[in-house]
Design a protein around this motif. Structure first.
Motif, PDB file in Angstrom:
ATOM      1  N   THR A   1       0.822  -1.217   0.000  1.00 43.09           N
ATOM      2  CA  THR A   1       0.000   0.000   0.000  1.00 43.09           C
ATOM      3  C   THR A   1       0.856   1.268   0.000  1.00 43.09           C
ATOM      4  O   THR A   1       0.312   2.376   0.025  1.00 43.09           O
TER       5      THR A   1
ATOM      6  N   ILE B   1      -7.756  -0.854   3.053  1.00 46.56           N
ATOM      7  CA  ILE B   1      -7.533  -0.531   1.637  1.00 46.56           C
ATOM      8  C   ILE B   1      -7.018  -1.771   0.899  1.00 46.56           C
ATOM      9  O   ILE B   1      -7.492  -2.113  -0.191  1.00 46.56           O
TER      10      ILE B   1
ATOM     11  N   ILE C   1      -9.900  -4.326   0.611  1.00 46.96           N
ATOM     12  CA  ILE C   1     -10.940  -3.892  -0.352  1.00 46.96           C
ATOM     13  C   ILE C   1     -10.433  -4.082  -1.781  1.00 46.96           C
ATOM     14  O   ILE C   1     -11.140  -4.616  -2.643  1.00 46.96           O
ATOM     15  N   ASN C   2      -9.196  -3.676  -2.045  1.00 41.03           N
ATOM     16  CA  ASN C   2      -8.677  -3.777  -3.418  1.00 41.03           C
ATOM     17  C   ASN C   2      -8.533  -5.233  -3.861  1.00 41.03           C
ATOM     18  O   ASN C   2      -8.755  -5.561  -5.031  1.00 41.03           O
TER      19      ASN C   2
ATOM     20  N   VAL D   1      -9.216   3.405  -3.142  1.00 42.06           N
ATOM     21  CA  VAL D   1      -9.988   2.181  -3.452  1.00 42.06           C
ATOM     22  C   VAL D   1     -10.940   2.326  -4.646  1.00 42.06           C
ATOM     23  O   VAL D   1     -11.453   1.326  -5.141  1.00 42.06           O
TER      24      VAL D   1
ATOM     25  N   LEU E   1     -14.325   3.253   4.941  1.00 43.76           N
ATOM     26  CA  LEU E   1     -13.632   2.029   4.500  1.00 43.76           C
ATOM     27  C   LEU E   1     -14.216   0.769   5.161  1.00 43.76           C
ATOM     28  O   LEU E   1     -14.458  -0.227   4.464  1.00 43.76           O
TER      29      LEU E   1
END
Ligand code: 13P
Ligand code: SF4
Length: 361
Positions: free
Chosen positions: A43, A66, A69-70, A94, A325
């Motif tokens: 990240t 993050i 989610i990605n 994202v 998030l």
């Protein structure tokens, strides 16, 4: 707003929320949310985009979300659409597509994905559903509303039409599907004038945003009838406060959203939709600028316009700020909250949105 202040979603009653979307796409486990060296490494490039807005001490809280989610959005075949008012970690870290209401509606109609996660407010997710009836549209917090959308109902529009027979109805996209179903054509802040001008009638009902209608009326020869709806964020700005900023430093360029009162727009150097405002800052590159709109947008544009100084009178949209998030991750794991539109109104509402999208094609 720091994510550290954001309550993490309560998963205790989650079995009750597992619905048909999970049956269609399958279950996945909640990812591990530890800040490991691998997460830090993977990240690091994203942190570069938001480092002026998220202190490095907070990144270990943001980064695992993050990262998860990605990874999960690829696994689920999902795209994330984010409005320009989303917080920098959502906007820059994202989302797949960012934009104003019109851009998001257009992208939703082109989306090549089974699942669309709408990081914005409910009417935006509903518009995506209208344009993609066969896709699964999720909003991370179903309570993300809008004061304009809540100012008017379908029954109100029916009464307006009765009182003004034959007058075409232009409805701002910031409305429910119920209202859109009573409408001839929708508009957004970026095309409202063009939509009004495209109609043959000399009189047009332009609802529900009174100030947007007044701002259009100043540029149009048509008689414009409206409604008393206001954006609770933009109605807070005053011409006096903006003039005081300008007096404090004449270099300041003032760029405003047309949901503001016309007196406010009168003191602006430029006015347009959120996407038009961003384009103005990127092309004009003023040395100092004040964006008269929701305050996350200045943070999002700031990261992409080095050399431009932003003055930030902060007015937050509490509805946009419901999206966080942790809730986006919940959306991907549990496929919630699914947005649906009553089939009895969906066809008519879709037509109003499609007429707008097709205008000028
Ligand atoms: P834009 O279409 O300009 O992004 O506006 C949407 C909105 O809700 C502004 O408050
Ligand atoms: Fe609605 Fe105003 Fe929030 Fe935009 S900023 S979503 S118009 S309340």
């Amino acid at each position: 707003m720091s994510m550290l202040q954001t309550p993490i979603a309560d998963h205790s009653d989650i079995s009750a929320q597992l619905d048909s979307a999970v049956a269609r796409f399958g279950m996945v486990d909640m990812p591990d949310l530890r800040y490991t060296p691998a997460v830090a490494r993977e990240t690091a490039n994203l942190y570069e985009r938001v480092k002026d807005h998220i202190p490095s001490i907070e990144w270990p809280v943001f980064a695992p979300y993050i990262h998860a989610i990605n990874r999960l959005k690829k696994e689920r075949g999902a795209v994330i659409l984010a409005h320009n008012y989303q917080t920098p970690e959502i906007f820059h870290c994202v989302s797949d597509i960012v934009g104003d209401s019109l851009q998001l509606a257009r992208e939703a109609s082109r989306a090549d994905a089974d699942i669309i996660i709408q990081c914005g407010v409910h009417f935006m997710a509903e518009t995506s559903k209208l344009l993609n009836p066969d896709k699964t549209i999720l909003i991370p917090d179903i309570r993300a509303g809008c004061s304009l959308s809540e100012s008017i109902t379908g029954a109100d529009v029916r009464l307006l039409k009765q009182a003004n027979p034959g007058v075409p109805v232009v409805t701002y996209v910031n409305t429910s599907a119920d209202v859109k179903a009573e409408t001839d054509i929708c508009c957004t802040s970026s095309n409202a004038l063009a939509v009004v001008e495209s109609l043959e009638s000399d009189t047009v009902l332009c609802i529900p945003d009174e100030y947007l209608a007044m701002n259009i009326a100043k540029q149009s020869s048509k008689r414009i009838l409206t409604w008393k709806g206001h954006c609770e964020v933009h109605e807070r700005f005053t011409a006096e406060e903006l003039l005081a900023y300008k007096e404090s430093d004449p270099r300041i360029q003032i760029v405003g959203h047309p949901e503001c009162h016309p007196d406010v727009i009168d003191v602006c150097d430029f006015s347009g939709s959120t996407a038009d405002m961003i384009k103005y800052v990127k092309t004009e590159k003023p040395s100092k600028v004040l964006l008269v709109t929701e305050c996350s947008m200045a943070s999002n544009v700031e990261a992409e316009t080095p050399g431009v100084e932003f003055v930030k009178p902060c007015n937050l949209c509490p509805h946009m700020k419901r999206i966080t998030l942790p809730k986006i991750l919940d959306s991907l794991v549990y496929l919630k909250e699914e947005v649906t539109v009553d089939p009895a109104i969906a066809g008519r509402a879709r037509l109003a949105v499609e007429r707008m999208i097709n205008l000028g094609k």
